[in-house]
Design a protein around this motif. Sequence first.
Motif, PDB file in Angstrom:
ATOM      1  N   LYS A   1       1.051  -1.131   0.265  1.00 42.51           N
ATOM      2  CA  LYS A   1      -0.352  -0.039  -0.057  1.00 42.51           C
ATOM      3  C   LYS A   1       0.511   0.722   0.086  1.00 42.51           C
ATOM      4  O   LYS A   1       1.582   1.373   0.873  1.00 42.51           O
ATOM      5  CB  LYS A   1      -0.816  -0.163   1.437  1.00 42.51           C
ATOM      6  CG  LYS A   1      -1.667  -1.119   0.904  1.00 42.51           C
ATOM      7  CD  LYS A   1      -2.297  -1.357   2.619  1.00 42.51           C
ATOM      8  CE  LYS A   1      -3.879  -2.373   2.442  1.00 42.51           C
ATOM      9  NZ  LYS A   1      -2.665  -4.064   2.428  1.00 42.51           N
ATOM     10  N   VAL A   2       1.414   1.901  -0.938  1.00 38.59           N
ATOM     11  CA  VAL A   2       1.265   2.722  -0.585  1.00 38.59           C
ATOM     12  C   VAL A   2       0.815   3.621   0.404  1.00 38.59           C
ATOM     13  O   VAL A   2      -0.469   4.808  -0.965  1.00 38.59           O
ATOM     14  CB  VAL A   2       1.625   3.689  -2.343  1.00 38.59           C
ATOM     15  CG1 VAL A   2       2.635   5.070  -2.325  1.00 38.59           C
ATOM     16  CG2 VAL A   2       2.531   2.479  -3.357  1.00 38.59           C
ATOM     17  N   LEU A   3       1.186   4.954   0.331  1.00 33.71           N
ATOM     18  CA  LEU A   3       1.023   6.229   1.550  1.00 33.71           C
ATOM     19  C   LEU A   3       1.799   7.051   1.634  1.00 33.71           C
ATOM     20  O   LEU A   3       2.180   8.290   1.038  1.00 33.71           O
ATOM     21  CB  LEU A   3       0.840   5.562   3.171  1.00 33.71           C
ATOM     22  CG  LEU A   3       0.212   4.077   3.203  1.00 33.71           C
ATOM     23  CD1 LEU A   3       1.062   4.044   5.011  1.00 33.71           C
ATOM     24  CD2 LEU A   3      -0.664   3.733   4.142  1.00 33.71           C
ATOM     25  N   SER A   4       0.927   8.355   1.608  1.00 36.01           N
ATOM     26  CA  SER A   4       1.262   9.618   1.279  1.00 36.01           C
ATOM     27  C   SER A   4       1.347  10.274   2.786  1.00 36.01           C
ATOM     28  O   SER A   4       1.804   8.889   3.635  1.00 36.01           O
ATOM     29  CB  SER A   4      -0.582  10.804   1.572  1.00 36.01           C
ATOM     30  OG  SER A   4      -1.090  11.047   2.766  1.00 36.01           O
ATOM     31  N   SER A   5       2.242  10.892   2.323  1.00 38.53           N
ATOM     32  CA  SER A   5       3.400  11.671   3.733  1.00 38.53           C
ATOM     33  C   SER A   5       2.377  11.226   5.235  1.00 38.53           C
ATOM     34  O   SER A   5       2.921  10.661   6.328  1.00 38.53           O
ATOM     35  CB  SER A   5       4.036  12.486   3.560  1.00 38.53           C
ATOM     36  OG  SER A   5       3.827  13.764   2.998  1.00 38.53           O
ATOM     37  N   GLU A   6       0.946  12.018   4.889  1.00 38.31           N
ATOM     38  CA  GLU A   6       0.732  12.096   6.344  1.00 38.31           C
ATOM     39  C   GLU A   6      -0.271  10.670   6.666  1.00 38.31           C
ATOM     40  O   GLU A   6      -0.153  10.685   8.067  1.00 38.31           O
ATOM     41  CB  GLU A   6      -0.811  13.369   6.119  1.00 38.31           C
ATOM     42  CG  GLU A   6      -0.546  14.610   5.710  1.00 38.31           C
ATOM     43  CD  GLU A   6      -0.413  14.717   4.095  1.00 38.31           C
ATOM     44  OE1 GLU A   6      -0.078  13.835   3.014  1.00 38.31           O
ATOM     45  OE2 GLU A   6       0.607  15.924   3.624  1.00 38.31           O
ATOM     46  N   GLU A   7      -0.036   9.985   5.924  1.00 41.06           N
ATOM     47  CA  GLU A   7      -0.831   8.578   6.027  1.00 41.06           C
ATOM     48  C   GLU A   7       0.301   7.421   6.331  1.00 41.06           C
ATOM     49  O   GLU A   7       0.235   7.503   7.991  1.00 41.06           O
ATOM     50  CB  GLU A   7      -1.271   8.214   4.856  1.00 41.06           C
ATOM     51  CG  GLU A   7      -2.579   8.400   4.192  1.00 41.06           C
ATOM     52  CD  GLU A   7      -2.673   7.563   2.954  1.00 41.06           C
ATOM     53  OE1 GLU A   7      -4.302   7.192   3.317  1.00 41.06           O
ATOM     54  OE2 GLU A   7      -2.005   7.799   2.026  1.00 41.06           O
ATOM     55  N   PHE A   8       1.966   8.254   6.546  1.00 40.66           N
ATOM     56  CA  PHE A   8       2.960   7.647   7.113  1.00 40.66           C
ATOM     57  C   PHE A   8       3.271   7.595   8.092  1.00 40.66           C
ATOM     58  O   PHE A   8       3.459   6.620   8.678  1.00 40.66           O
ATOM     59  CB  PHE A   8       3.890   7.925   5.726  1.00 40.66           C
ATOM     60  CG  PHE A   8       4.473   6.597   5.545  1.00 40.66           C
ATOM     61  CD1 PHE A   8       4.913   5.696   4.932  1.00 40.66           C
ATOM     62  CD2 PHE A   8       6.420   6.676   6.610  1.00 40.66           C
ATOM     63  CE1 PHE A   8       6.414   4.479   5.015  1.00 40.66           C
ATOM     64  CE2 PHE A   8       7.033   5.834   6.704  1.00 40.66           C
ATOM     65  CZ  PHE A   8       7.181   4.734   6.269  1.00 40.66           C
ATOM     66  N   LYS A   9       3.166   9.521   8.740  1.00 43.49           N
ATOM     67  CA  LYS A   9       3.462   9.343   9.506  1.00 43.49           C
ATOM     68  C   LYS A   9       2.215   8.577  10.859  1.00 43.49           C
ATOM     69  O   LYS A   9       2.740   9.320  11.869  1.00 43.49           O
ATOM     70  CB  LYS A   9       3.065  11.241   9.967  1.00 43.49           C
ATOM     71  CG  LYS A   9       4.788  12.010   8.800  1.00 43.49           C
ATOM     72  CD  LYS A   9       4.582  13.498   8.936  1.00 43.49           C
ATOM     73  CE  LYS A   9       5.189  13.596   8.529  1.00 43.49           C
ATOM     74  NZ  LYS A   9       5.389  15.365   8.315  1.00 43.49           N
ATOM     75  N   THR A  10       1.187   9.362  10.246  1.00 46.84           N
ATOM     76  CA  THR A  10       0.344   8.578  11.593  1.00 46.84           C
ATOM     77  C   THR A  10       0.240   6.938  12.016  1.00 46.84           C
ATOM     78  O   THR A  10       0.069   7.064  12.953  1.00 46.84           O
ATOM     79  CB  THR A  10      -0.936   8.866  10.768  1.00 46.84           C
ATOM     80  OG1 THR A  10      -1.560  10.177  10.318  1.00 46.84           O
ATOM     81  CG2 THR A  10      -1.552   8.377  11.971  1.00 46.84           C
ATOM     82  N   GLN A  11       0.348   6.454  10.787  1.00 43.60           N
ATOM     83  CA  GLN A  11       1.125   5.095  11.020  1.00 43.60           C
ATOM     84  C   GLN A  11       2.249   4.792  11.986  1.00 43.60           C
ATOM     85  O   GLN A  11       2.304   3.770  12.445  1.00 43.60           O
ATOM     86  CB  GLN A  11       0.380   4.644  10.309  1.00 43.60           C
ATOM     87  CG  GLN A  11      -0.501   4.022   9.576  1.00 43.60           C
ATOM     88  CD  GLN A  11      -0.770   3.152   7.791  1.00 43.60           C
ATOM     89  OE1 GLN A  11      -0.215   2.196   8.226  1.00 43.60           O
ATOM     90  NE2 GLN A  11      -1.960   3.451   7.687  1.00 43.60           N
ATOM     91  N   ILE A  12       3.121   4.981  11.737  1.00 41.06           N
ATOM     92  CA  ILE A  12       4.965   5.222  12.589  1.00 41.06           C
ATOM     93  C   ILE A  12       4.413   5.872  13.874  1.00 41.06           C
ATOM     94  O   ILE A  12       5.426   5.590  14.318  1.00 41.06           O
ATOM     95  CB  ILE A  12       5.794   5.345  11.177  1.00 41.06           C
ATOM     96  CG1 ILE A  12       6.006   7.070  11.288  1.00 41.06           C
ATOM     97  CG2 ILE A  12       5.281   4.558   9.953  1.00 41.06           C
ATOM     98  CD1 ILE A  12       7.147   7.026  10.092  1.00 41.06           C
ATOM     99  N   GLU A  13       3.510   7.055  13.922  1.00 44.46           N
ATOM    100  CA  GLU A  13       4.515   7.912  15.468  1.00 44.46           C
ATOM    101  C   GLU A  13       4.247   7.650  16.585  1.00 44.46           C
ATOM    102  O   GLU A  13       2.764   6.501  16.539  1.00 44.46           O
ATOM    103  CB  GLU A  13       3.226   9.230  15.080  1.00 44.46           C
ATOM    104  CG  GLU A  13       4.201  10.054  14.104  1.00 44.46           C
ATOM    105  CD  GLU A  13       3.274  11.669  13.790  1.00 44.46           C
ATOM    106  OE1 GLU A  13       4.356  12.579  14.114  1.00 44.46           O
ATOM    107  OE2 GLU A  13       1.919  11.553  14.698  1.00 44.46           O
ATOM    108  N   ASN A  14       4.849   7.122  17.034  1.00 48.31           N
ATOM    109  CA  ASN A  14       4.819   6.750  18.524  1.00 48.31           C
ATOM    110  C   ASN A  14       3.843   5.112  18.551  1.00 48.31           C
ATOM    111  O   ASN A  14       3.468   4.510  19.582  1.00 48.31           O
ATOM    112  CB  ASN A  14       3.609   7.550  19.437  1.00 48.31           C
ATOM    113  CG  ASN A  14       4.204   9.154  19.449  1.00 48.31           C
ATOM    114  OD1 ASN A  14       5.275   9.404  19.425  1.00 48.31           O
ATOM    115  ND2 ASN A  14       3.299   9.897  19.266  1.00 48.31           N
ATOM    116  N   LYS A  15       4.615   4.673  17.280  1.00 51.60           N
ATOM    117  CA  LYS A  15       4.590   3.085  17.596  1.00 51.60           C
ATOM    118  C   LYS A  15       5.616   2.245  17.077  1.00 51.60           C
ATOM    119  O   LYS A  15       6.795   2.715  16.727  1.00 51.60           O
ATOM    120  CB  LYS A  15       3.709   2.671  16.211  1.00 51.60           C
ATOM    121  CG  LYS A  15       1.459   3.363  16.561  1.00 51.60           C
ATOM    122  CD  LYS A  15       1.146   2.961  15.301  1.00 51.60           C
ATOM    123  CE  LYS A  15      -0.101   3.903  15.738  1.00 51.60           C
ATOM    124  NZ  LYS A  15      -0.500   4.735  14.570  1.00 51.60           N
ATOM    125  N   SER A  16       5.844   1.128  17.797  1.00 49.91           N
ATOM    126  CA  SER A  16       6.840   0.055  17.024  1.00 49.91           C
ATOM    127  C   SER A  16       6.850  -0.494  16.049  1.00 49.91           C
ATOM    128  O   SER A  16       5.446  -1.292  16.325  1.00 49.91           O
ATOM    129  CB  SER A  16       7.468  -1.005  18.014  1.00 49.91           C
ATOM    130  OG  SER A  16       8.337  -2.234  18.220  1.00 49.91           O
TER     131      SER A  16
END
Length: 119
Positions: free
Chosen positions: A25-40
């Motif tokens: 799945k290709v994610l926009s920078s906003e989607e990518f940030k949301t999914q990786i922020e504060n997560k392992s």
Amino acid sequence: MKYIIIITFLTTLLGSNSIDRNVVKVLSSEEFKTQIENKSVQLIDVRTPKEFQSGHISGAENIDFYSDKFAFEFNKLDKDKAVYVYCRSGSRSNKASKKLVELGFIEIYDLKGGFLNYN
């Protein structure tokens, strides 16, 4: 006979592309940030070590797409866990994602536009 071979080839080719789309799945920078922020997460920068050292997303591990050890290093990761990949502009991470499908990864997220688009 030729037509059967051509139809079989096209069906296989189209079928494998649809599998790639379902796994990658290709994610926009906003989607990518949301999914990786504060997560392992398994966050991988597939640029060269020199590019990585010049700046990267916090928490990313560097596995050089051009390295002979690319598959070896990725095989150390959990294939059942999502992997997030990026490069400079999106081209290498797209190619890397296809290799990851071949290696058996089942959930791959690719940063659209790469690191240049992230900041």
